[in-house]
Design an enzyme around this catalytic site. Structure first.
Site, PDB file in Angstrom:
ATOM      1  N   ARG A 143       0.880  -1.256   0.035  1.00 49.06           N
ATOM      2  CA  ARG A 143       0.198  -0.032  -0.150  1.00 49.06           C
ATOM      3  C   ARG A 143       0.806   1.215   0.038  1.00 49.06           C
ATOM      4  O   ARG A 143       0.677   2.195  -0.658  1.00 49.06           O
ATOM      5  CB  ARG A 143      -1.042  -0.003   1.326  1.00 49.06           C
ATOM      6  CG  ARG A 143      -1.756  -1.331   1.677  1.00 49.06           C
ATOM      7  CD  ARG A 143      -3.063  -1.087   0.926  1.00 49.06           C
ATOM      8  NE  ARG A 143      -2.987  -1.670  -0.326  1.00 49.06           N
ATOM      9  CZ  ARG A 143      -2.925  -3.068  -0.612  1.00 49.06           C
ATOM     10  NH1 ARG A 143      -2.629  -3.862   0.554  1.00 49.06           N
ATOM     11  NH2 ARG A 143      -3.040  -3.387  -1.749  1.00 49.06           N
ATOM     12  N   ASN A 152      -9.117   7.665   5.591  1.00 46.69           N
ATOM     13  CA  ASN A 152      -7.965   7.191   4.740  1.00 46.69           C
ATOM     14  C   ASN A 152      -6.627   7.289   5.281  1.00 46.69           C
ATOM     15  O   ASN A 152      -6.301   8.219   6.001  1.00 46.69           O
ATOM     16  CB  ASN A 152      -7.962   8.090   3.333  1.00 46.69           C
ATOM     17  CG  ASN A 152      -9.274   7.523   2.666  1.00 46.69           C
ATOM     18  OD1 ASN A 152     -10.094   6.782   3.059  1.00 46.69           O
ATOM     19  ND2 ASN A 152      -9.526   8.542   1.677  1.00 46.69           N
ATOM     20  N   VAL A 153      -5.665   6.330   4.995  1.00 46.43           N
ATOM     21  CA  VAL A 153      -4.443   6.385   5.460  1.00 46.43           C
ATOM     22  C   VAL A 153      -3.445   6.883   4.475  1.00 46.43           C
ATOM     23  O   VAL A 153      -2.272   6.709   4.729  1.00 46.43           O
ATOM     24  CB  VAL A 153      -4.124   4.781   5.751  1.00 46.43           C
ATOM     25  CG1 VAL A 153      -4.897   4.553   7.228  1.00 46.43           C
ATOM     26  CG2 VAL A 153      -4.011   3.774   4.776  1.00 46.43           C
ATOM     27  N   HIS A 179      -7.724   6.947  11.050  1.00 45.15           N
ATOM     28  CA  HIS A 179      -7.186   5.544  11.174  1.00 45.15           C
ATOM     29  C   HIS A 179      -5.824   5.357  10.940  1.00 45.15           C
ATOM     30  O   HIS A 179      -5.522   4.294  10.659  1.00 45.15           O
ATOM     31  CB  HIS A 179      -7.966   4.736  10.153  1.00 45.15           C
ATOM     32  CG  HIS A 179      -9.508   4.768  10.319  1.00 45.15           C
ATOM     33  ND1 HIS A 179     -10.390   4.166   9.533  1.00 45.15           N
ATOM     34  CD2 HIS A 179     -10.045   4.656  11.528  1.00 45.15           C
ATOM     35  CE1 HIS A 179     -11.722   4.039  10.171  1.00 45.15           C
ATOM     36  NE2 HIS A 179     -11.327   4.509  11.297  1.00 45.15           N
ATOM     37  N   GLY A 196     -17.323   9.518  -0.146  1.00 42.43           N
ATOM     38  CA  GLY A 196     -16.738   8.520  -0.269  1.00 42.43           C
ATOM     39  C   GLY A 196     -16.653   7.276   0.843  1.00 42.43           C
ATOM     40  O   GLY A 196     -15.331   6.669   1.015  1.00 42.43           O
TER      41      GLY A 196
HETATM   42  P1  OAD Z   1     -15.561   1.566   1.873  1.00 41.77           P
HETATM   43  O1  OAD Z   1     -14.950   0.785   0.845  1.00 41.77           O
HETATM   44  O2  OAD Z   1     -16.530   0.667   3.013  1.00 41.77           O
HETATM   45  O3  OAD Z   1     -16.714   2.259   1.314  1.00 41.77           O
HETATM   46  C1  OAD Z   1     -16.105   3.133   0.059  1.00 41.77           C
HETATM   47  C2  OAD Z   1     -17.293   4.094  -0.602  1.00 41.77           C
HETATM   48  O4  OAD Z   1     -17.024   4.985  -1.251  1.00 41.77           O
HETATM   49  C3  OAD Z   1     -18.412   3.263  -0.995  1.00 41.77           C
HETATM   50  O5  OAD Z   1     -19.815   3.882  -0.460  1.00 41.77           O
HETATM   51  C4  OAD Z   1     -18.422   3.678  -2.460  1.00 41.77           C
HETATM   52  O6  OAD Z   1     -19.874   3.815  -3.081  1.00 41.77           O
HETATM   53  C5  OAD Z   1     -17.923   4.971  -2.541  1.00 41.77           C
HETATM   54  N1  OAD Z   1     -17.293   5.448  -3.703  1.00 41.77           N
HETATM   55  C6  OAD Z   1     -16.505   4.620  -4.616  1.00 41.77           C
HETATM   56  N2  OAD Z   1     -15.894   5.287  -5.682  1.00 41.77           N
HETATM   57  C7  OAD Z   1     -16.314   6.512  -5.353  1.00 41.77           C
HETATM   58  C8  OAD Z   1     -15.773   7.890  -5.971  1.00 41.77           C
HETATM   59  N3  OAD Z   1     -14.968   7.859  -7.118  1.00 41.77           N
HETATM   60  N4  OAD Z   1     -16.350   8.973  -5.382  1.00 41.77           N
HETATM   61  C9  OAD Z   1     -17.172   8.840  -4.204  1.00 41.77           C
HETATM   62  N5  OAD Z   1     -17.367   7.917  -3.528  1.00 41.77           N
HETATM   63  C10 OAD Z   1     -17.192   6.576  -4.064  1.00 41.77           C
HETATM   64  O7  OAD Z   1     -14.441   2.435   2.409  1.00 41.77           O
HETATM   65  P2  OAD Z   1     -14.764   3.233   3.954  1.00 41.77           P
HETATM   66  O8  OAD Z   1     -16.041   3.579   4.194  1.00 41.77           O
HETATM   67  O9  OAD Z   1     -13.411   4.475   3.807  1.00 41.77           O
HETATM   68  O10 OAD Z   1     -10.322   0.790   7.765  1.00 41.77           O
HETATM   69  O11 OAD Z   1     -13.968   2.239   4.997  1.00 41.77           O
HETATM   70  C11 OAD Z   1     -13.870   2.574   6.528  1.00 41.77           C
HETATM   71  C12 OAD Z   1     -12.719   1.914   6.963  1.00 41.77           C
HETATM   72  O12 OAD Z   1     -12.952   0.521   6.783  1.00 41.77           O
HETATM   73  C13 OAD Z   1     -11.330   2.421   6.292  1.00 41.77           C
HETATM   74  O13 OAD Z   1     -10.795   3.315   6.719  1.00 41.77           O
HETATM   75  C14 OAD Z   1     -10.781   0.800   6.507  1.00 41.77           C
HETATM   76  C15 OAD Z   1     -11.609  -0.178   6.318  1.00 41.77           C
HETATM   77  O14 OAD Z   1     -11.666  -1.372   6.676  1.00 41.77           O
HETATM   78  C16 OAD Z   1      -9.042   0.322   8.452  1.00 41.77           C
HETATM   79  O15 OAD Z   1      -8.407  -0.318   7.413  1.00 41.77           O
HETATM   80  C17 OAD Z   1      -8.770   0.473   9.830  1.00 41.77           C
END
Ligand code: OAD
Length: 238
Positions: free
Chosen positions: A63, A94-95, A111, A177
């Protein structure tokens, strides 16, 4: 939404993996997301680090080195532009460092950060390692093995109280996102005050949007954010 905004207007952004998707960083839970390829329990938990630190190191090395190859997208740049007009705080799950590289100066990494390591014994000090691949046997000043400075599943989120404080102050909240699946980050939305103007930028469906009364801009971040930012700036008047 309409209504004039002044320069004291406080804008808070809560971003997730979708924010960086157009930069080429995979999200976690979409089709083809990272958690389809990897079992989260084997790479992103303290137990995984104890059981197979080599695998965890490899996962984060990949990553980290990938991060060097990607660039902020128009969504990151639009948010950075807001700072010339309003008080802006970005809370990101985001990291990656793409908000900072786009020019945002007030960024909180709930995170953790890929470009940092810390001892497995104590959270501080934090070591900046940039985009380098880490060796498994690297140690901190306290003799503890260095682990990624990432908040893993099952660990506390040390910055959550500060993040909540920022959200409580918000006049405008932009959620972008994130699937809002992971707590306590997702719970931050409950802390927005009555009257706060709330947007959700996400091309996908969202169950929670109604609960939080978010105005859903159903587009990619790189498309929606430049327009949203332009509208907010126009509402500031002269
Ligand atoms: P997710 O992968 O759960 O969600 C990503 C979101 O982004 C979804 O709702 C998609 O529909 C949306 N998406 C995709 N492409 C997009 C774009 N171009 N523009 C806008 N939105 C878009 O990711 P997170 O919610 O960030 O933690 O996940 C939260 C945490 O879970 C992360 O920080 C990570 C993960 O496990 C750790 O690793 C500790």
């Amino acid at each position: 939404m309409t209504g004039e905004l002044d320069g004291d207007c406080r804008i808070v952004v809560l971003s997730g993996a979708g924010m960086s998707a157009e930069s080429g960083i995979r999200t976690f839970r979409d089709n083809g997301g990272l958690w389809e390829e990897y079992d989260v329990m084997t790479v992103a938990t303290p137990e995984a680090w104890k059981q197979n630190p080599a695998l965890v190191t490899r996962f984060y090395n990949q990553r980290r080195t990938q991060l060097k190859e990607v660039e902020p997208n128009p969504g990151h740049r639009a948010l950075a532009e807001l700072e010339a007009h309003f008080q802006v705080h970005v809370i990101t799950q985001n990291v990656d460092d793409l908000h900072e590289r786009a020019g945002s100066t007030q960024v909180m990494h709930l995170h953790g950060r890929l470009t940092q390591m810390r001892s497995e014994k104590y959270p501080y000090p934090v070591y900046d390692v940039g985009y380098t691949e880490m060796e498994l046997d690297a140690c901190g000043a306290d003799g503890g093995r260095l682990r990624p400075n990432i908040v893993w599943f099952g660990e506390e989120v040390p910055l959550i109280a500060d993040a909540s404080h920022w959200v409580m102050q918000a006049d405008v909240l932009i959620v972008v996102g994130t699937s809002l699946n992971v707590y306590p980050a997702a719970g931050l939305l409950y802390h927005a005050r009555h009257g706060c103007e709330k947007y959700l930028v996400d091309p996908g469906e969202h169950q929670t949007q109604g609960v939080f009364r978010l105005k859903h801009l159903k587009q990619k971040a790189g498309d929606a954010l430049p327009n949203l930012v332009r509208d907010l700036i126009q509402r500031k008047g002269n």
